[in-house]
Design a protein around this motif. Structure first.
Motif, PDB file in Angstrom:
ATOM      1  N   GLU A 194       0.836  -1.204   0.000  1.00 12.53           N
ATOM      2  CA  GLU A 194       0.000   0.000   0.000  1.00 12.53           C
ATOM      3  C   GLU A 194       0.875   1.259   0.000  1.00 12.53           C
ATOM      4  OE1 GLU A 194      -3.289   0.512  -0.201  1.00 12.53           O
ATOM      5  OE2 GLU A 194      -3.125   2.669   0.214  1.00 12.53           O
TER       6      GLU A 194
ATOM      7  N   ARG B  39      -0.554   7.744  -3.693  1.00 12.29           N
ATOM      8  CA  ARG B  39      -1.296   8.317  -2.562  1.00 12.29           C
ATOM      9  C   ARG B  39      -1.624   7.160  -1.618  1.00 12.29           C
ATOM     10  NH1 ARG B  39      -6.672   9.488  -1.647  1.00 12.29           N
ATOM     11  NH2 ARG B  39      -6.944  11.111  -0.078  1.00 12.29           N
ATOM     12  N   SER B  40      -0.832   7.066  -0.568  1.00 11.16           N
ATOM     13  CA  SER B  40      -0.923   5.893   0.292  1.00 11.16           C
ATOM     14  C   SER B  40      -1.786   6.154   1.536  1.00 11.16           C
ATOM     15  CB  SER B  40       0.492   5.502   0.718  1.00 11.16           C
ATOM     16  OG  SER B  40       0.444   4.643   1.806  1.00 11.16           O
ATOM     17  N   PHE B  41      -2.454   5.098   1.984  1.00 13.11           N
ATOM     18  CA  PHE B  41      -3.284   5.179   3.182  1.00 13.11           C
ATOM     19  C   PHE B  41      -2.442   5.073   4.459  1.00 13.11           C
ATOM     20  CE2 PHE B  41      -5.924   2.654   6.307  1.00 13.11           C
ATOM     21  CZ  PHE B  41      -6.729   3.710   6.713  1.00 13.11           C
ATOM     22  N   ILE B  42      -1.196   4.591   4.314  1.00 10.18           N
ATOM     23  CA  ILE B  42      -0.379   4.288   5.504  1.00 10.18           C
ATOM     24  C   ILE B  42      -0.217   5.469   6.478  1.00 10.18           C
ATOM     25  CG2 ILE B  42       1.907   3.466   6.280  1.00 10.18           C
ATOM     26  CD1 ILE B  42       0.033   1.293   5.118  1.00 10.18           C
TER      27      ILE B  42
ATOM     28  N   LYS C 268       3.617   1.769  -1.349  1.00  7.16           N
ATOM     29  CA  LYS C 268       4.280   2.036  -2.635  1.00  7.16           C
ATOM     30  C   LYS C 268       3.419   2.921  -3.532  1.00  7.16           C
ATOM     31  CE  LYS C 268       7.015  -2.183  -2.999  1.00  7.16           C
ATOM     32  NZ  LYS C 268       6.929  -3.560  -3.506  1.00  7.16           N
ATOM     33  N   LYS C 269       2.101   2.948  -3.245  1.00  9.88           N
ATOM     34  CA  LYS C 269       1.202   3.732  -4.095  1.00  9.88           C
ATOM     35  C   LYS C 269       1.509   5.217  -3.965  1.00  9.88           C
ATOM     36  CE  LYS C 269      -2.596   0.457  -3.835  1.00  9.88           C
ATOM     37  NZ  LYS C 269      -3.885   0.179  -3.200  1.00  9.88           N
TER      38      LYS C 269
END
Lengths: 237, 240
Positions: free
Chosen positions: A153, A158-161, A155-156
């Motif tokens: 996730e 716009r990440s949610f992390i 790596k995206k």
């Protein structure tokens, strides 16, 4: 301490030392792995590492004392060996004492009482271990897949992390703060002055440019909060 | 110095991320899983020794009762708790925290304070090296202090003035104050206060409705729901 507790304590010492030694070994293994990676990619200099070590050590001192009163109470009930073994491994002192109490009550005994025989105490230790073992089993099963998913996730574009970290922290912090504050005015004062003291340290760092002060932020926050809370406690009687 | 410069030129962020995602993290999970299995065995060892070798026995039915009673009381925490600390700590510090204990009152504050000091993202390779190193140091220091308390506490604690003992019981509230500030510094007052609304509502709900089943896992429920709301908001923004 009853004779039964003394007898069990004598037996448990070697096991406690092995287990606590193993806790240290695990930390050393993780630390070595991190330091090897750091050395290869030069993420932090030697001076940085020294400063991080100092900062972490200083930050650990204050919170370590949060268990002092419960640990002393626990020693008087279950002896030093079991106290050391259980509070040094996964346990938090109050949680361990609660577990032992659940077990003793199940058997119609009280911790440290006459009916708290060697056999009952052994079963109480089983209860303490059982209280924490499923956490380890949970991690064995879930942590690797969870970590893989989180790294995918992150790596995206716009990440949610980052949102995950913030919401998880505020979910626990908000609830913890409220349940602690509901314990009375001195505790609320402790939270407010812990917050104000750390704000004060940050302001002082910004004003003076002395980054080293940041090493002491947790320690100063604890002292500020504890002094104010203890003063409120004394004033309110 | 020449070597340092060479290293800086040789490795890009992608190289670091690549090795982190493969070799480093594989080793983290190998160490974590192997040590947890050994620790599980070592934890039950004294009980097995006293039960089987020394004959300190109560009937097996009592052990079963204890198992059922504790499972009923703790199952919610067992399932939810470890997963809630992972986003804050990352993999290696979570493994350490669940063996050495004192997760929220020592490991989380220590990791947060160094992450704040260096302004790192906790899930990045730099953030993970930083928090792993600092949490490991906290284990050594905490173990040393615990040893001092266990071996000498019974003698020196009664000598301490009452006011000092009173102050010890306020370590946790003060710690919470500091952790709130760390979050405010990272996210700002507005975001911190906005995202504090879900836990406040859940706390009030759990306590006004007096739901017995939820009171033990209220914190975990609060974390799960706050994350869920965060996820829904994140998805909506993404779609918009």
């Amino acid at each position: 301490m009853t004779q039964a507790v003394k007898n069990v304590t004598a037996v448990v010492w070697p096991f406690a030392i092995i287990l606590l030694g193993f806790v240290i070994v695990q930390s050393v293994l993780f630390m070595t792995n991190a330091l090897k990676f750091n050395k290869k990619y030069n993420l932090y200099s030697k001076d940085d590492l020294k400063s991080i070590a100092k900062s972490s050590a200083v930050s650990s001192i204050g919170p370590s004392f949060s268990v002092v009163v419960v640990v002393i109470a626990m020693i008087s009930l279950v002896g030093p060996a079991v106290t050391f073994m259980r509070t040094g491994v996964i346990g938090a002192a109050d949680y361990e004492l609660w577990l032992a109490d659940v077990v003793a009550t199940t058997m119609g005994a009280t911790i440290g009482g006459e009916r708290f025989t060697e056999a009952v105490f052994t079963c109480a230790i089983f209860g303490m271990v059982l209280g924490s073992a499923p956490y380890m089993i949970n991690l064995l099963i879930t942590l690797k897949p969870l970590d893989t998913l989180a790294r995918k996730e992150s790596k995206k574009k716009r990440s949610f992390i980052p949102v995950l970290g913030m919401t998880a922290e505020l979910g626990f912090l908000g609830y913890w703060a409220l349940s602690t504050a509901s314990g009375g005015i001195p505790k609320t004062v402790g939270i407010i002055f812990g917050l104000l003291s750390s704000m004060g340290v940050t302001a002082a760092v910004r004003k003076s440019g002395n980054e080293k002060l940041n090493d002491w932020i947790l320690g100063i926050a604890l002292i500020g909060g504890m002094v104010a809370a203890a003063a409120a406690d004394t004033l309110l009687g | 110095m020449a070597n340092e410069e060479k290293t800086k030129v040789e490795f890009t962020e992608e190289d670091i991320q690549e090795e982190y995602n493969t070799t480093y993290i594989k080793k983290v999970h190998r160490i974590g899983r192997v040590t947890l299995v050994i620790a599980l065995f070592l934890s039950f060892l004294p009980v097995a020794f006293m039960y089987f070798v020394l004959g300190y026995r109560v009937p097996v039915s009592v052990y079963l009762n204890v198992t059922f009673a504790l499972t009923a009381l703790c199952v919610g925490m067992w399932i939810t708790e470890p997963m809630t600390w992972y986003p804050i700590l990352g993999a290696a510090p979570t493994y350490i925290a669940y063996l050495a204990g004192n997760v929220k009152n020592i490991r989380v504050p220590v990791a947060r304070s160094v992450i704040k000091k260096y302004g790192e993202n906790p899930s990045s390779p730099r953030g993970q090296v930083l928090s792993t190193f600092s949490v490991a140091i906290s284990v050594f220091v905490n173990m040393f202090i615990l040893a001092v308390i266990v071996f000498t506490g019974s003698y020196f604690v009664p000598l301490l003035p009452d006011i000092v003992l009173t102050a010890f019981s306020y370590v946790i509230p003060s710690l919470i104050g500091a952790l709130i500030w760390f979050r405010v510094e990272e996210s700002g007052w507005k975001k911190t206060l906005t995202w504090s609304i879900p836990p406040v509502c859940i706390y009030i709900l759990v306590h006004t409705l007096n739901i017995e089943a939820l009171s033990d896992i209220g914190e975990a429920v609060s974390i799960a729901i706050t994350i869920l709301i965060g996820y829904i908001t994140f998805k909506r923004k993404k779609e918009a």
